[in-house]
Design an enzyme around this catalytic site. Structure first.
Site, PDB file in Angstrom:
ATOM      1  N   PRO A   1       0.839  -1.200   0.000  1.00 27.95           N
ATOM      2  CA  PRO A   1       0.000   0.000   0.000  1.00 27.95           C
ATOM      3  C   PRO A   1       0.878   1.256   0.000  1.00 27.95           C
ATOM      4  O   PRO A   1       1.806   1.358   0.789  1.00 27.95           O
ATOM      5  CB  PRO A   1      -0.782  -0.109   1.311  1.00 27.95           C
ATOM      6  CG  PRO A   1      -0.657  -1.524   1.739  1.00 27.95           C
ATOM      7  CD  PRO A   1       0.615  -2.042   1.165  1.00 27.95           C
ATOM      8  N   GLU A   2       0.591   2.148  -0.910  1.00 26.02           N
ATOM      9  CA  GLU A   2       1.314   3.413  -0.949  1.00 26.02           C
ATOM     10  C   GLU A   2       0.375   4.523  -0.482  1.00 26.02           C
ATOM     11  O   GLU A   2      -0.736   4.267  -0.062  1.00 26.02           O
ATOM     12  CB  GLU A   2       1.815   3.690  -2.374  1.00 26.02           C
ATOM     13  CG  GLU A   2       2.836   2.662  -2.844  1.00 26.02           C
ATOM     14  CD  GLU A   2       3.480   3.062  -4.161  1.00 26.02           C
ATOM     15  OE1 GLU A   2       3.514   4.268  -4.492  1.00 26.02           O
ATOM     16  OE2 GLU A   2       3.953   2.167  -4.874  1.00 26.02           O
TER      17      GLU A   2
ATOM     18  N   LYS B   1       2.806   6.809   5.024  1.00 23.52           N
ATOM     19  CA  LYS B   1       2.099   5.553   4.770  1.00 23.52           C
ATOM     20  C   LYS B   1       1.503   4.986   6.055  1.00 23.52           C
ATOM     21  O   LYS B   1       1.165   3.816   6.133  1.00 23.52           O
ATOM     22  CB  LYS B   1       3.056   4.524   4.165  1.00 23.52           C
ATOM     23  CG  LYS B   1       3.461   4.842   2.730  1.00 23.52           C
ATOM     24  CD  LYS B   1       4.209   3.668   2.137  1.00 23.52           C
ATOM     25  CE  LYS B   1       5.378   4.149   1.304  1.00 23.52           C
ATOM     26  NZ  LYS B   1       6.179   3.048   0.765  1.00 23.52           N
TER      27      LYS B   1
ATOM     28  N   HIS C   1      -4.266 -15.063  11.580  1.00 24.44           N
ATOM     29  CA  HIS C   1      -3.362 -13.914  11.459  1.00 24.44           C
ATOM     30  C   HIS C   1      -3.966 -12.613  11.979  1.00 24.44           C
ATOM     31  O   HIS C   1      -3.581 -11.531  11.545  1.00 24.44           O
ATOM     32  CB  HIS C   1      -2.890 -13.699  10.010  1.00 24.44           C
ATOM     33  CG  HIS C   1      -2.343 -14.937   9.373  1.00 24.44           C
ATOM     34  ND1 HIS C   1      -1.215 -15.574   9.843  1.00 24.44           N
ATOM     35  CD2 HIS C   1      -2.772 -15.664   8.305  1.00 24.44           C
ATOM     36  CE1 HIS C   1      -0.971 -16.639   9.096  1.00 24.44           C
ATOM     37  NE2 HIS C   1      -1.908 -16.722   8.152  1.00 24.44           N
TER      38      HIS C   1
ATOM     39  N   ARG D   1       1.662 -11.733   6.683  1.00 28.08           N
ATOM     40  CA  ARG D   1       3.125 -11.728   6.527  1.00 28.08           C
ATOM     41  C   ARG D   1       3.842 -10.940   7.627  1.00 28.08           C
ATOM     42  O   ARG D   1       5.058 -10.975   7.704  1.00 28.08           O
ATOM     43  CB  ARG D   1       3.495 -11.228   5.134  1.00 28.08           C
ATOM     44  CG  ARG D   1       3.004 -12.214   4.061  1.00 28.08           C
ATOM     45  CD  ARG D   1       3.505 -11.879   2.700  1.00 28.08           C
ATOM     46  NE  ARG D   1       4.953 -11.968   2.593  1.00 28.08           N
ATOM     47  CZ  ARG D   1       5.631 -11.654   1.504  1.00 28.08           C
ATOM     48  NH1 ARG D   1       4.975 -11.238   0.436  1.00 28.08           N
ATOM     49  NH2 ARG D   1       6.940 -11.749   1.466  1.00 28.08           N
TER      50      ARG D   1
ATOM     51  N   ARG E   1      21.873  15.684  -4.566  1.00 24.03           N
ATOM     52  CA  ARG E   1      21.766  14.249  -4.274  1.00 24.03           C
ATOM     53  C   ARG E   1      22.294  13.434  -5.445  1.00 24.03           C
ATOM     54  O   ARG E   1      21.792  13.528  -6.544  1.00 24.03           O
ATOM     55  CB  ARG E   1      20.312  13.858  -4.001  1.00 24.03           C
ATOM     56  CG  ARG E   1      19.794  14.518  -2.794  1.00 24.03           C
ATOM     57  CD  ARG E   1      18.818  13.678  -2.021  1.00 24.03           C
ATOM     58  NE  ARG E   1      18.620  14.320  -0.739  1.00 24.03           N
ATOM     59  CZ  ARG E   1      19.073  13.822   0.392  1.00 24.03           C
ATOM     60  NH1 ARG E   1      19.697  12.680   0.416  1.00 24.03           N
ATOM     61  NH2 ARG E   1      18.883  14.477   1.508  1.00 24.03           N
TER      62      ARG E   1
ATOM     63  N   ARG F   1      14.701  -2.998  -6.248  1.00 24.85           N
ATOM     64  CA  ARG F   1      13.300  -2.856  -6.630  1.00 24.85           C
ATOM     65  C   ARG F   1      13.168  -2.727  -8.134  1.00 24.85           C
ATOM     66  O   ARG F   1      14.038  -2.198  -8.801  1.00 24.85           O
ATOM     67  CB  ARG F   1      12.681  -1.605  -5.966  1.00 24.85           C
ATOM     68  CG  ARG F   1      13.326  -1.229  -4.674  1.00 24.85           C
ATOM     69  CD  ARG F   1      12.470  -1.374  -3.442  1.00 24.85           C
ATOM     70  NE  ARG F   1      11.051  -1.454  -3.577  1.00 24.85           N
ATOM     71  CZ  ARG F   1      10.221  -0.644  -2.951  1.00 24.85           C
ATOM     72  NH1 ARG F   1      10.675   0.353  -2.247  1.00 24.85           N
ATOM     73  NH2 ARG F   1       8.925  -0.839  -3.046  1.00 24.85           N
TER      74      ARG F   1
END
Ligand code: ZN
Length: 295
Positions: A7-8, A64, A123, A142, A176, A285
């Protein structure tokens, strides 16, 4: 499909709004916490003592994280309220009465609002009994999710991408040397942007994920600022684009999905120019991009 579908910001925003609609105003009467320590960032005792007996003022998102703003119920604070106290004292008393319960869903975490009679699924790590007779349950197969409590003023670090001004956004990336994709994912800079929306934003801005942040021109950074805002707002408007194993606050499966232009479309034709979308692995990623549209 990919292991990084979590989830973002837009999904968490959707879930937080859904929870706010359903449980704001309700009181957490008691709480049961399971034995799995992985999901507990604060101790079980701290979580229980902080959230039990509290009224849920509102539920909102910070980065988040789902944040429950709590206040002591009338009975508990009556002894603390003094007549004629100075403003400073009353403010201090007010801050003592508030607390926050923070939920990070991790990869597979869900917050479910249901009737108490409903079967407790496997869970389930926390059950909060509400005065309305319903229950608020945290389920996470998880166990990458995290539960914690704060005295108030929880700050996950970084700046909110949707609240950042163009100047603030541009300043984040100055000097950066990391790839711009990594910088976008750095939660200490921007909070809430994850893999999917970083890829989509870079595509719309025409910037390759591997470009060094410090090498981008001001015009490119401004374009990226606009793209991040646009992508997040579109996804929130659609209710978060669900690609993972979680449900909204009603326990309903699925959200409308934002049509991804590059994410998860490796080898498929670019929707703009027809070139095959490429996938590269950047800092572990998956990054997806069009070599023609993105420079
Ligand atoms: Zn293209």
């Amino acid at each position: 499909m990919y292991s990084d579908e979590v989830p973002e910001l837009p999904e968490v925003e959707t879930i937080a709004r859904g929870l706010d609609k359903r449980v704001a105003g309700d009181i957490i009467e008691s709480v049961w916490i399971g034995s799995k320590k992985q999901v507990l960032k604060s101790s079980a005792a701290a979580i229980a003592s902080t959230i039990e007996g509290k009224r849920i003022l509102r539920v909102h998102r910070a980065g988040k994280h789902i944040v429950f703003d709590l206040e002591a119920t009338g009975e508990q604070v009556s002894g603390k309220k003094r007549k004629g106290g100075s403003r400073v004292e009353s403010r201090r008393a007010a801050s003592l009465q508030t607390a926050q319960w923070i939920v990070h869903l991790g990869m597979t975490g869900r917050m479910v609002v249901c009737e108490a009679a409903e079967e407790v699924v496997k869970h389930t790590h926390l059950i909060a009994k509400l005065a309305s007779g319903r229950e608020l349950r945290f389920v996470d197969p998880r166990m990458f999710g995290k539960l914690s409590v704060h005295a108030g003023g929880f700050d996950p670090g970084g700046i909110e991408p949707l609240e950042a001004t163009e100047e603030q956004f541009v300043a984040l990336f100055k000097g950066r040397k990391t790839p711009i994709k990594s910088a976008l994912l750095n939660q200490k800079l921007l909070r809430g942007v994850g893999n999917i929306y970083a890829d989509e934003s870079l595509f719309r801005a025409g910037i390759r994920p591997r470009r060094r942040a410090s090498k981008l021109t001001l015009a490119q950074l401004k374009k990226l600022y606009g793209a991040v805002q646009e992508v997040l707002r579109e996804a929130i408007a659609l209710g978060g684009s669900s690609v993972s194993d979680y449900v909204d606050a009603d326990g309903e499966e699925g959200f409308f999905q934002l049509q991804h232009r590059v994410y998860g479309r490796e080898a498929e034709a670019c929707l703009v120019c027809g070139t095959a979308i490429q996938r590269v692995v950047l800092a572990g990623r998956s990054s997806h991009f069009c070599a023609k549209c993105q420079k």
